[in-house]
Structures are given as C-alpha cells and as structure tokens.
Design a protein around this motif. Sequence first.
Motif, short mmCIF file in Angstrom:
data_model
loop_
_atom_site.label_atom_id
_atom_site.label_comp_id
_atom_site.label_asym_id
_atom_site.label_seq_id
_atom_site.Cartn_x
_atom_site.Cartn_y
_atom_site.Cartn_z
N HIS A 185 0.82 -1.23 0.00
CA HIS A 185 0.00 0.00 0.00
C HIS A 185 0.84 1.25 0.00
O HIS A 185 0.35 2.32 -0.33
CB HIS A 185 -0.90 0.05 1.23
N SER A 193 0.75 1.76 -23.67
CA SER A 193 0.59 3.15 -24.12
C SER A 193 -0.87 3.47 -24.41
O SER A 193 -1.23 4.62 -24.57
CB SER A 193 1.46 3.41 -25.35
N ASN A 194 -1.70 2.44 -24.46
CA ASN A 194 -3.14 2.69 -24.68
C ASN A 194 -3.92 2.71 -23.39
O ASN A 194 -5.14 2.70 -23.40
CB ASN A 194 -3.72 1.58 -25.57
N PRO A 203 7.10 5.15 -33.27
CA PRO A 203 5.67 5.42 -33.55
C PRO A 203 4.84 5.61 -32.28
O PRO A 203 3.99 6.49 -32.23
CB PRO A 203 5.22 4.17 -34.29
N VAL A 204 5.11 4.80 -31.28
CA VAL A 204 4.32 4.90 -30.05
C VAL A 204 4.54 6.25 -29.40
O VAL A 204 3.61 6.93 -28.98
CB VAL A 204 4.69 3.76 -29.08
N GLU A 224 5.50 8.95 -30.78
CA GLU A 224 4.90 10.01 -31.58
C GLU A 224 3.41 10.10 -31.34
O GLU A 224 2.83 11.18 -31.30
CB GLU A 224 5.21 9.78 -33.05
N LYS A 225 2.81 8.95 -31.16
CA LYS A 225 1.39 8.99 -30.87
C LYS A 225 1.13 9.62 -29.50
O LYS A 225 0.23 10.46 -29.33
CB LYS A 225 0.82 7.57 -30.90
N THR A 240 0.94 13.31 -29.15
CA THR A 240 -0.28 14.05 -29.53
C THR A 240 -1.41 13.72 -28.57
O THR A 240 -2.57 13.97 -28.86
CB THR A 240 -0.72 13.64 -30.95
N VAL A 260 -2.93 0.43 6.08
CA VAL A 260 -2.89 1.32 4.93
C VAL A 260 -2.12 2.58 5.28
O VAL A 260 -1.24 3.02 4.57
CB VAL A 260 -4.32 1.69 4.49
N GLY A 283 3.85 10.10 -39.10
CA GLY A 283 4.08 9.22 -37.95
C GLY A 283 2.85 8.47 -37.50
O GLY A 283 2.97 7.44 -36.87
N PRO A 297 2.33 4.38 -38.70
CA PRO A 297 3.02 3.22 -38.09
C PRO A 297 2.49 2.91 -36.69
O PRO A 297 2.40 1.74 -36.31
CB PRO A 297 4.47 3.65 -38.02
N VAL A 298 2.15 3.96 -35.93
CA VAL A 298 1.64 3.70 -34.58
C VAL A 298 0.40 2.84 -34.66
O VAL A 298 0.29 1.81 -34.00
CB VAL A 298 1.31 5.01 -33.86
N GLU A 326 -0.10 -1.12 -33.36
CA GLU A 326 -1.08 -1.46 -32.35
C GLU A 326 -2.07 -2.50 -32.87
O GLU A 326 -2.54 -3.33 -32.11
CB GLU A 326 -1.86 -0.20 -31.96
#
Lengths: 568, 512
Positions: free
Chosen positions: A433, A508-509, A541-542, A544-545, A548, B10, B498, B501-502, B506
């Motif tokens: 915790h 990343s999602n 690519p990840v 870069e996504k 944004t 906790v 870009g 490709p992302v 995925e």
Amino acid sequence: MLYSKTARAVAVAASKGVACSELMTYFYKSLCHHLDTIYDEDEVLLALAEQLGNFTMLVGGPEYVHCLLPPLESLATVEETVVRDKAVESLRKISQEHSPVDLEVHFEPLVKRLASGDWFTSRTSACGLFSVCYPRVSSTVKAEIRQHFRTLCSDDTPMVRRAAASKLGEFAKVLELDYVKSDIISLFTALASDEQDSVRLLAVEACVSIATLLPQEDLETLVMPTLRQAAEDKSWRVRYMVADKFSELQKAVGPEITKNDLVPAFQNLLKDCEAEVRAAAANKVKEFCENLPEDNREQIIMTHILPCVKELVSDTNQHVKSALASVIMGLSTILGKDNTIEHLLPLFLAQLKDECPEVRLNIISNLDCVNEVIGIRQLSQSLLPAIVELAEDAKWRVRLAIIEYMPLLAGQLGVEFFDEKLNTLCMAWLIDHVYAIREAATCNLMKLVEKFGAEWAQNTIVPKVLGMANDPNYLHRMTTLFCINALSEACGQEITTKQMLPVVLKMSNDQVANVRFNVAKSLQKIGPVLDSNALQTEVKPVLEKLATDTDMDVKYFAQEAISVLALA
Amino acid sequence: MSAISASEKVDGFTRKSMRKAQKQRKSQGSSQYRTQSAPVELSPLPQLKDAPSTEQQDLFTQKLQQCCMLFDFLDSVTDLKSKEIKRATLNELVDFVSTNRGVLVESAYPEITNMISTNIFRALPPSENPDFDPEEDEPTLEASWPHMQLVYEFLLRFLENPDFQPSIAKRYIDQKFVLQLLELFDSEDPRERDFLKTILHRIYGKFLGLRAFIRKQINNIFLRFIYETEHFNGVAELLEILGSIINGFALPLKAEHKQFLMKVLIPLHTAKGLALFHAQLAYCVVQFLEKDPTLTEPVIRGLLKFWPKTCSQKEVMFLGEIEEILDVIEPTQFKKIQEPLFKQISKCVANPHFQVAERALYFWNNEYILSLIEENIDKVLPIMFSSLYRISKEHWNPTIVALVYNVLKTLMEMNCTLFDELTSSYKADRQREKKKEQERDELWKKLDELRLSNTALVQNNSHGLPSVQNNNNNNNSNNNNNVNEDRSADEAADNVDGKDPVEASESTPCAK
C-alpha cells in the motif's frame, strides 16, 4: 548578517590605506552601540562572531590581528550560548595568528579579564581559551594560566565548572607531564566528585585524555580511584557516561587495568538498574570484547561477559535488547565457530523471535558476521519466520528496513532457498500500500538480478512483473513499468526487447494518463538498451502517438523521450 | 502484532494520541542505586503512644531507623508485609511530630534528617518518555509515592513543629541538603513538586543563613534551563516561591536582585514551555516593579526585545503580562516607554491571529490604562491610528472589527481634533500609496511588454539555427520568420507521417 558583511566590505576597502587599529576602534564602537540597540538580534551577533574569526587579512594581517580582540571579547560575554561559543571559536582561531609577543601583550590579558569577569558568561568563555595560549607563552605566564584554570574549576557557578570540566582533557594535553600529575589530577578528582552530576559526567570525558597522557605505572594511583567511583556513581547520568565512553577508557588504561578493574565494572554496567545505562553498555559489548588482551580474551568473555549478555537477551526494556542485537553478532568472529554454535546461536535465535521488530531487524541486518563464521544455514530455519513476520509488519518503516537487507540475505542463503521461501515475499512487496515500499521492492529486484543473473530473472521474476501489467489497479500497472525501468539494464537487450518492450508498448493505450506518461518515461529509460531497429520501428511510432495525447503531461514526457532518444 | 486493523496497515502513520492511549500509564521507580542488599523484613515495633515516656525517645529513634529501609515499588508483590509496616510507622511518626510537644530533642535531629535524606534524595530516573511534553503528556508518577508522600508530610510537620529549632537543625539542614532538595524539583510527579514547594518555602523562612544560597541556586537552575538544557519540570514551583521571596525584599533593592530580574527572569520569557509557568513569572516581574518602579523601563524594553515573532500563544501571554505591568505602572514611567511599547501594541492589534488582536484591544477596557492613554493621547494616537483604522476596514474577524470601532470611538472622544487630522493625513497617505502602486503596476506592465518582445527575439534566434540545419534539404531562406514557419510545417508533416506506423503496430497485437 548584513551588518557583518558590510563591515567586511568596509574592512576590505580600507585595509590597504587606513591605519587598522583606528578602523577597528571605530568598528568596535559602532559594534558596542549596535549591541545595545538595534542589532541585538542573536542571529546577527552569531554571524558577526563567526566573520570576525576570518578578519585577520582584512585588518592588515597577523601584525594587526590583536585589534579584533575587543569586539570578540564583548561577544564572548553575551548570554546566548551559540553566540558565545562562536566567539570563543573565533578567538581560538585568531590566537594562532598572534605572534608569541602579541599573545602575551594582547591575548593573554583578555583571557585573564574573561576568567575574572563578574558574570558567569565571561568565565565560561575563558575556559575554552587557556589551552590555545598555554603552549606559546613564557613560564611565568604559564603559571598564571594554570592558576586561573584552577580557580575556574572550583567556581561557585555550576555553569563555569561544567565549562572547565569539559575543557579539562584538552588543557591537560598542552600541560607538561609534571603539572598534569600535580595540578590536573587534583582538579580532575575534585570535578569528578562535584555535587552536580552534570559536572561529574564531564570529568569522565576528561578521564580518557588524562589517562592517555600518564605513564602506565601512575594510572592505578592517580586515575583509577576516580574512575571506579564514577562507574558506581549514584547518578545514572554519570554511569551512562562511563558506559558510553567505555571503549575509549579501555584503550586509555591498557590491558592490565582492563582485566582487573574494567571487566567487573563493565559487568556492573550491563546489570545496571537503569535501562539507559544497560543500553549504552550493551552497545559496547562487541568493542569491549574485541579490545580485550588476546591471551585470555576468550576466557574473560565466556566466564564474565557472556552470562551478562545472556540476561540482556531477555531484558525488560526493548532499547536494551535492540542495542545488544545490533552488536551481538559481532561476538561470533571473536569466539569462533564452536563457541558460536554452542553459546551464541541460542541467543541469536531467541532475539530473532523477540517481540520487538527492531531487535529482530538488528539481528538480521548483521547476519554477515555470522555467515563468515558458521554459515547462515544454521539459522535459516529460524530466520524464515522472523523475516516473514517483519515483511508483514504494520509499520512500513520496518518493512522498508527488511527489504533493504534482502539482497544481502539472498546472497548468503543462495538461490535455491530464495526461490523456495523468499521470492513470494519480494513479489508481494510490489503491491504494497505504501509507495516507498513498492519503490524499494523494485530496487530490490534489480539488486537480486544483479546477483542471480539474467537467466534467473527471465524464469522467476519477469513473468510475474509483466503479469501485473493487466492488473485492474493502475498503481500496480505502473509498478510493472518501474520494475522494467530498473531491470532492463540488468536483464540485457534480449529480454528487454523480446519480453518487456511489447508490454510497455501495449500499455501506451492505458486509459489512465499516469500510466501513459510513465510509458513514455520507461521508453526513454530502456531506449539505450534496445537496438536501433526496435527503436525506429516500434518505439518511435508509439512515442509520436503519445506526443499528440490529450493529456499535457503525457505529451510532455513523450516529447522529452523523443528528444532524448534522438528519434525526431 | 497479530491484530492490526486494516486502516492502520494502509496508513503507516498511526495517530500519536492513539499510540499513547494504547500505552498503559506507567509509574516509575526512583533510580535508587542500591548498594544495600535486598531489604530485610521489618518487624513491627510497639506503638509510640503506648510506650512509657522514658522509653519514647528511644522508640522514636528506632522507628526512624526502621523507616530508612527502602523498598522496590515497581515490584508490587514483594515485601508486602514490610511495606505495610513502614507505611504504618511513617503515619505514626507524622502523627507523633504534629501532635506532641517536647519530642524534638537535640539528639533526634540527625536521626530525622537522616531518615528523610535516605528516602527522598535520589538521582531522578531518566524520563520514560524521551520527548515528554509537559503541556500534553501525562507525567510519569513516582512509584514509591505511598511511602514518599508520608516522608514529605513528616518533613513538613517537623519544620512546622512549634519546638523546631533552626539553630540546631542548621547543622543538618545545610547547603548540601538544600541543593539536593532543589534538584528534586525536576521530578515529573506534580504531587512531589507541590510538597517540595511548601517545604522549601518553610526552609527559606526559618533559615536566614540559607536564604542567599537558595536564591543563588535557583538562579543557577534557571540559567541552566534557559541556556543549556531547556528542560526542568519545577520552574513554575520555584517561581511561585520566588514570588513571595521578592515580596519580602527590603528597599532599596540590592544590585544582586536587579541582576536576577534582568538576567534571569526576563530571559526566562524566551523558553519554549513558557505557558507552563508564565502566570508565576509575570507575578514575579510585577512584584519587582511594585517594589521599584524605576525598573519598569528596562523590564518593558526587555520584554519587547524577546517579543515572540511566530508564536501567537506566547504573544497573548506577553500581552497579558504587559497589561499586568500597566496596571501598576507610574505615569512618569509610562511616558518613558510609551513609544516603543505602543509601536508593538499597534502591531499586535493588527495581528491576523484574532486572539492576539483581541487581547491587545482588551487594553482599552482597562480604566487605568485608558487614563494613561488619555494623558498621552498626542503621543499614543499617532502610533496607533493607522493600524486601527486599517484593521477597522480589513480584519477578517467581525469581533475584532467591532472591538476596533469601539477603540477608535474612545480615542476620538479623547482628542477629536487630533483624530480628524490623522484621519485626513491617513487618507492622503493612502491616496499617495495607491498612486504609487498604480505607477508600479504600470512600470511592471511596460517591463513585461519589453520582455515579451525581447524573448520573442531570443526565441527566434535560438530556433533559427537548428531549424536551418534540420531543413538542409529545404529551400533556405534568409528571413528568420520564414524559417520558423518552414520548420513547424515540417514537424506537422512528420506527425502526419508518424501516425500510420503507430496504428499499424497497435493493430497487430490486437489482431492476435
């Protein structure tokens, strides 16, 4: 503060032209004025007292240093202890910059004035100045200084006697041996039987320096009666001081007296009626035993010390027990394998089961000493329940402490024992915790991998860590990322690229922004371990996504990662 | 360890009060370093009242000696019988010295003082609670109190016995005895300190030769408390005794006493635990001023020097003390300190802590203080005016605002013309200030604008260089602005490229 700095600036500017004593007279007058009125803030005086100690060059060098004395003299008489102490410190410093002549003409009279001041503050300050001028003055002045010191040792204000007692050892060191015997010993004896315990306990400190100065044959008659008396003083504070300084005393009086006098005294301190004293003595058990003369060390420990130690293991006070637990393991190296197994092991085991977590922790944290002597296997069966209990302690600081010893334990217990018994614990900490625990657990994994190797990591740790990436709690998902940050380097490129990277990329999602920006941070962290192909085709690519992303922080960290990894 | 509530697990930080409640109250042994062997069992002696008068003295001595036996009260099961015998004997002794005449023969004195010393003089044990806060924590009580209380009672009755002769007793109740008594004032047990207070007071009253010594030692205890340890449990009790000692000082005051006031009592105000003994301390200070009004100025200047800057609770106490001083101040003395004093009071009135402001404003309910203010209205009002006026408009607390209105009204009635003058000059001042503030604001705005155009320039420059390099393939342009535009266009293009490709990467794991 400002004032002293201004003064410094004035002095710098003027030091080359104006006659320095005039400047200082002016300065002193304005100081006196300020002392009385506006700048009577102690903070300002403290800064002033400190600065004046560095003024020598500013007033024109050692030749003129004596003109710093009047302001420091006034500062050495104020009530506020910190200011006074600082003034004395500065006076001690600039005393070294006086020529022997100046010392007698300017400095020594100041010491005399302080020593015969009306109010206790000036006399208290004087006590700290004798030892710095004594070695550099003529024998007549020396006699005067000794006389002044004697007077202050019997001052009727306890504050002054305390100051004198605390400087007794220092003063003894600069005196000629004959005077140590004739003067210092009688002062020492008197202070050590002062009516106030706060004075007596300071005499114990002086005892160490005095005993070091005297030849062995004089110790018995000159020092020992007083030391014996201090060890049985009716005030626990004095006895505590003796216990606290025991190792120093032992070294100062040498092996013979130790055997005859200090061993029984130490036994008494270990059995003292005050827990404070017992704890202080218990702390010294290992050092005391180590420093015993080797020829009959073992016999002394076995017959005199060990029985007391055994009693302390079941002391009523937890501070005593934990003090003992922090040193007791050290005895095993001194006593050797057989004695350790026969006599010490039961004590270790008892302390491992102690109700107080600090005691158990102290034992576990010193396991390495025992490991060298008998190997940890002897203990492992008892160790496990103790570790498990500490690992689940309600206080997170205790849990934190035990985590820190995990790598050490793992190293000593071996990979097999670890996998079997401790691995689950280490993984459980990852979902603690308290963040500090999760963080420490992550760091712990890294150290374990460094110890056991990448292959072990791949089989035992990595699958579990990666499994947490699907945990419903986002804090646990983030822990996966933190672990990856810590482990990637130790695990190497292959594991990182093949097993860890896909998980990171998938995260990343995540719907929680904190997880997403930690993905960006993780990618930045593990980037250097990856090959350029993976970087370009998968990481870039990840990122870069993410750059944004709707969330500001995610964007920020993604952009940072892009620029650090030079993917732009 | 087994029963740990979920909430505790906790939240690693259990509340201090909870932890304290769990700890049961402990009483404490009296760190007697026992060189004597284990107590021998006591056997009861015959009652004193039954003994023939010839044997009574002998029996009295025997009983005193019997009471020198000390018992371990931490162990509640051992020596029960002997403990009870000692308790009964002590009770009998107390009774014996308080009701009988002619029992204090000369030979009894050493026996009596010996019994008392053996029982009460001891090194006080280390505190059970290392961070003992006298204001909050329960004190640790003396375990052997059942006996010790009776010994103290006996000492008191002994001193108060009409046959008591200080001339004989001074051989036994000497400086050493008093010094040990004074050290006991550090006891955590308030019951013990209370007895000590009465006893020391009696000794001070009966032994003229010890008076200077007692004062000096109290002096030393206070100095150690202020400058060295900051810890002593009996400060309030010692001050209480001092209060009545000061009351008895002869006039004119000796330099020694004045020094005590300025160098000990005033610095005592700096102590952290002032709340524990402030009432007694203020009483002592006022006693001094009633004796010698010329001390008023240095005392008030001393208080102003040590005026608390961050502790509102202490500030309220200081204000209380100032009011006590003002209650007895002579008008001539008032004139000497009115300026610095009212500067401080005007700060207090404007204090955002309402208790401080309220305490200061209460001064105006004091008839005597009002008369002093009225006499010196031309000096006081200009100092107080701006604070009061401002607070009447700005203070967050409605009670304070109401109080300030009353105070302003009173002051206005005292000198209407001066009040009007100050009002108008205050308003003029405010206008000037407002104008100044406006000017300052405008200046900042100007500076901001300057900075904006400047940074724009800097940014252009710094971006200019790398973007030129980045855009090597692009058409170079000499205009910075153009380059910038080119670059952002370039970045946008990159982003567009870009995205594909992302999405591609995925979609692959998803498909699996």
